[in-house]
Design a protein around this motif. Structure first.
Motif, PDB file in Angstrom:
ATOM      1  N   THR A 169       0.830  -1.201   0.000  1.00 39.22           N
ATOM      2  CA  THR A 169       0.000   0.000   0.000  1.00 39.22           C
ATOM      3  C   THR A 169       0.864   1.252   0.000  1.00 39.22           C
ATOM      4  O   THR A 169       0.520   2.251  -0.643  1.00 39.22           O
ATOM      5  CB  THR A 169      -0.941  -0.005   1.220  1.00 39.22           C
ATOM      6  OG1 THR A 169      -1.641  -1.251   1.269  1.00 39.22           O
ATOM      7  CG2 THR A 169      -1.956   1.123   1.125  1.00 39.22           C
ATOM      8  N   ALA A 170       2.000   1.215   0.687  1.00 38.75           N
ATOM      9  CA  ALA A 170       2.921   2.354   0.675  1.00 38.75           C
ATOM     10  C   ALA A 170       3.453   2.622  -0.725  1.00 38.75           C
ATOM     11  O   ALA A 170       3.673   3.771  -1.117  1.00 38.75           O
ATOM     12  CB  ALA A 170       4.078   2.109   1.641  1.00 38.75           C
ATOM     13  N   MET A 171       3.681   1.580  -1.497  1.00 41.83           N
ATOM     14  CA  MET A 171       4.142   1.751  -2.875  1.00 41.83           C
ATOM     15  C   MET A 171       3.070   2.406  -3.747  1.00 41.83           C
ATOM     16  O   MET A 171       3.379   3.156  -4.675  1.00 41.83           O
ATOM     17  CB  MET A 171       4.539   0.390  -3.460  1.00 41.83           C
ATOM     18  CG  MET A 171       5.708  -0.273  -2.758  1.00 41.83           C
ATOM     19  SD  MET A 171       5.936  -2.003  -3.227  1.00 41.83           S
ATOM     20  CE  MET A 171       6.573  -1.811  -4.878  1.00 41.83           C
ATOM     21  N   VAL A 172       1.827   2.130  -3.441  1.00 41.04           N
ATOM     22  CA  VAL A 172       0.710   2.539  -4.298  1.00 41.04           C
ATOM     23  C   VAL A 172       0.142   3.897  -3.928  1.00 41.04           C
ATOM     24  O   VAL A 172      -0.106   4.749  -4.801  1.00 41.04           O
ATOM     25  CB  VAL A 172      -0.399   1.463  -4.225  1.00 41.04           C
ATOM     26  CG1 VAL A 172      -1.700   1.964  -4.821  1.00 41.04           C
ATOM     27  CG2 VAL A 172       0.046   0.185  -4.907  1.00 41.04           C
ATOM     28  N   TYR A 173      -0.065   4.151  -2.647  1.00 44.50           N
ATOM     29  CA  TYR A 173      -0.948   5.229  -2.209  1.00 44.50           C
ATOM     30  C   TYR A 173      -0.478   6.623  -2.618  1.00 44.50           C
ATOM     31  O   TYR A 173      -1.211   7.357  -3.282  1.00 44.50           O
ATOM     32  CB  TYR A 173      -1.143   5.132  -0.697  1.00 44.50           C
ATOM     33  CG  TYR A 173      -2.567   5.309  -0.257  1.00 44.50           C
ATOM     34  CD1 TYR A 173      -3.522   4.339  -0.534  1.00 44.50           C
ATOM     35  CD2 TYR A 173      -2.969   6.424   0.457  1.00 44.50           C
ATOM     36  CE1 TYR A 173      -4.830   4.485  -0.117  1.00 44.50           C
ATOM     37  CE2 TYR A 173      -4.281   6.578   0.875  1.00 44.50           C
ATOM     38  CZ  TYR A 173      -5.209   5.602   0.591  1.00 44.50           C
ATOM     39  OH  TYR A 173      -6.509   5.759   0.992  1.00 44.50           O
ATOM     40  N   PRO A 174       0.728   7.041  -2.252  1.00 34.98           N
ATOM     41  CA  PRO A 174       1.149   8.386  -2.661  1.00 34.98           C
ATOM     42  C   PRO A 174       1.428   8.463  -4.156  1.00 34.98           C
ATOM     43  O   PRO A 174       1.303   9.526  -4.770  1.00 34.98           O
ATOM     44  CB  PRO A 174       2.418   8.628  -1.846  1.00 34.98           C
ATOM     45  CG  PRO A 174       2.988   7.267  -1.640  1.00 34.98           C
ATOM     46  CD  PRO A 174       1.795   6.356  -1.490  1.00 34.98           C
ATOM     47  N   THR A 175       1.792   7.329  -4.751  1.00 36.50           N
ATOM     48  CA  THR A 175       2.143   7.316  -6.163  1.00 36.50           C
ATOM     49  C   THR A 175       0.913   7.543  -7.038  1.00 36.50           C
ATOM     50  O   THR A 175       0.980   8.226  -8.067  1.00 36.50           O
ATOM     51  CB  THR A 175       2.823   5.978  -6.517  1.00 36.50           C
ATOM     52  OG1 THR A 175       3.801   5.672  -5.515  1.00 36.50           O
ATOM     53  CG2 THR A 175       3.504   6.057  -7.857  1.00 36.50           C
ATOM     54  N   LEU A 176      -0.224   6.974  -6.650  1.00 34.73           N
ATOM     55  CA  LEU A 176      -1.463   7.217  -7.385  1.00 34.73           C
ATOM     56  C   LEU A 176      -1.840   8.698  -7.343  1.00 34.73           C
ATOM     57  O   LEU A 176      -2.216   9.283  -8.371  1.00 34.73           O
ATOM     58  CB  LEU A 176      -2.597   6.377  -6.794  1.00 34.73           C
ATOM     59  CG  LEU A 176      -2.552   4.874  -7.098  1.00 34.73           C
ATOM     60  CD1 LEU A 176      -3.582   4.137  -6.261  1.00 34.73           C
ATOM     61  CD2 LEU A 176      -2.804   4.614  -8.583  1.00 34.73           C
ATOM     62  N   LEU A 177      -1.748   9.310  -6.182  1.00 31.95           N
ATOM     63  CA  LEU A 177      -2.057  10.743  -6.079  1.00 31.95           C
ATOM     64  C   LEU A 177      -1.092  11.579  -6.909  1.00 31.95           C
ATOM     65  O   LEU A 177      -1.497  12.546  -7.568  1.00 31.95           O
ATOM     66  CB  LEU A 177      -2.007  11.188  -4.617  1.00 31.95           C
ATOM     67  CG  LEU A 177      -3.223  10.853  -3.766  1.00 31.95           C
ATOM     68  CD1 LEU A 177      -2.904  11.055  -2.285  1.00 31.95           C
ATOM     69  CD2 LEU A 177      -4.426  11.699  -4.170  1.00 31.95           C
ATOM     70  N   ALA A 178       0.184  11.213  -6.883  1.00 32.70           N
ATOM     71  CA  ALA A 178       1.162  11.948  -7.683  1.00 32.70           C
ATOM     72  C   ALA A 178       0.860  11.800  -9.168  1.00 32.70           C
ATOM     73  O   ALA A 178       1.010  12.753  -9.945  1.00 32.70           O
ATOM     74  CB  ALA A 178       2.570  11.451  -7.366  1.00 32.70           C
TER      75      ALA A 178
END
Length: 431
Positions: A341-350
């Motif tokens: 989830t750490a790999m996904v969460y901020p990256t989707l917003l970015a």
């Protein structure tokens, strides 16, 4: 003359470090409001109110998810129209009654109503802190900004879940765990009202200096999309935006499952409330702290493959959770779920920030978060029905398969959204 210079917006993390840091702290308080529920409320359903069946017990997550998803969408439009700060303050006003309702609720229906208010509050506050940080930092450090924002929020979720577990073990499921929520709401409202400054002018500054991608991707969308066009592009049409939206929905689908069913699974295995609280904290803690690394990595490595790989790691963690037994295995699964989830969460917003023009970016973020947090409701309904029909482990295994499939969609359909603003399309280039 000096006052004019000080009030002139400048983009960049260093130029806005004071306000950015303040907003990180505000989002930690937003996360704490959510964390007060992670350990205790699923146990209230079974141990205090005797709610029959998994589907009925997860109605509080359905209510939360639907309210938050709808409010996310509205928050983007409102923040474009009225400014970011008024939306943030309104969100904290809605949050104030939540811990009191959880303390005094005479029936399960009151807990569900409290979660409607919590969802509205989270939609207004969390969405706005995301948009404000994107406003402040500009395009160069967007992944890092989202990593810091989400790390603060979910580390607070984890630490509050852990703290409420110990408070519940020592003093009962009510009222002691929810005193933390009262403090968080009061602090959040006070800081947001007195110290947070408006950031809408930073977005307007970026819009005036916006440069096209060197490869010409997505800049044809322009800067004058209406609300309906933003919704269609973000939800279905634009490949990167729509891929991010479906991945966000599936990500929070499995988070809704984790929130509602993991404590019940652990309790049925005979774990103490303290150990349940620890397991409930591991997943969002790894998720939160991990984003301090993954957000910045996405600025250097790119978005697409961090997202696709992260969905796969989440699926592996869920598969272990569904098939293994015992605290050690479940802790390992929680670490994997948090890391993915750490790999996904901020990256989707970015990625959303990469693609959306600054003129309609807040609305695109709102649309993405509509789908993402709708995943809470979808996950709660799906997990509840499957758990009632086939058992908790089957429900978890099914969601693991859906999560893996979502990662495949990203790998096949999404293009790399990170681009180098130092290499814009030259003037007159027909792209």
């Amino acid at each position: 003359m000096t006052a004019v210079h000080q009030d002139t917006p400048r983009l960049g993390l260093r130029a806005n470090v004071a306000q950015f840091s303040l907003l990180v702290g505000v989002n930690a308080l937003v996360g704490g409001m959510l964390g007060q529920e992670r350990t205790v409320v699923p146990l209230l359903a079974t141990e205090v109110f005797g709610v029959p069946g998994y589907t009925a017990a997860l109605t509080f997550i359905v209510a939360f998810g639907l309210a938050k998803a709808a409010t996310n969408y509205v928050a983007g439009t409102l923040s474009d129209r009225f400014g970011r700060k008024p939306v943030l303050v309104a969100g904290w006003l809605v949050a104030l009654p939540v811990p009191f309702l959880l303390i005094w609720a005479p029936s399960w229906g009151w807990v569900v109503f409290a979660n409607v208010l919590l969802g509205i509050s989270q939609g207004l506050t969390w969405s706005t802190t995301v948009v404000m940080k994107i406003d402040l930092v500009g395009p160069a450090r967007r992944g890092l900004a989202m990593g810091l924002n989400e790390a603060a929020g979910y580390a607070a979720v984890a630490l509050t879940a852990l703290a409420t577990g110990y408070l519940a073990a020592a003093h009962g499921l009510r009222p002691a765990p929810f005193y933390l929520g009262i403090a968080f709401a009061g602090l959040g409202l006070g800081i947001s009202t007195l110290f947070v400054r408006e950031t809408r002018e930073h977005a307007r500054l970026e819009a005036r200096s916006h440069v096209a991608r060197a490869d010409g991707r997505h800049d044809h969308l322009g800067d004058h999309l209406g609300n309906g066009e933003v919704f269609v592009q973000t939800s279905f049409k634009e490949p990167a935006l729509s891929s991010a939206s479906q991945a966000g929905l599936v990500n929070n689908l499995n988070d809704g499952l984790a929130w509602g069913l993991f404590p019940v699974l652990f309790l049925s295995a005979g774990l103490s409330i303290e150990r349940i609280g620890l397991l409930a904290a591991i997943y969002p803690l790894v998720w939160g702290v991990g984003q301090l690394v993954t957000g910045g990595l996405s600025d250097r490595w790119g978005r697409k493959w961090l997202i696709a790989t992260g969905m796969g790691v989440q699926a592996l963690g869920l598969a272990i959770m569904a098939t293994a037994e015992g605290f050690g295995w479940w802790a390992t699964a929680a670490v994997l779920l948090g890391a993915g989830t750490a790999m996904v969460y901020p990256t989707l917003l970015a990625a959303i920030g990469d693609v959306a023009h600054p003129a309609w970016r807040a609305r695109a973020v709102g649309t993405y978060r509509l789908w993402r947090d709708g995943g809470f409701a979808v996950g709660a309904v799906l997990a509840g029905i499957l758990a009632d029909l086939y058992g908790v482990r089957t429900a978890i295994g099914t969601v693991a398969a859906l999560t893996a499939l979502s990662g495949v969609v990203v790998a096949v359909r999404m293009y790399e959204t990170r681009h180098d603003p130092a290499h814009p399309v030259p003037t007159g280039d027909p792209r």
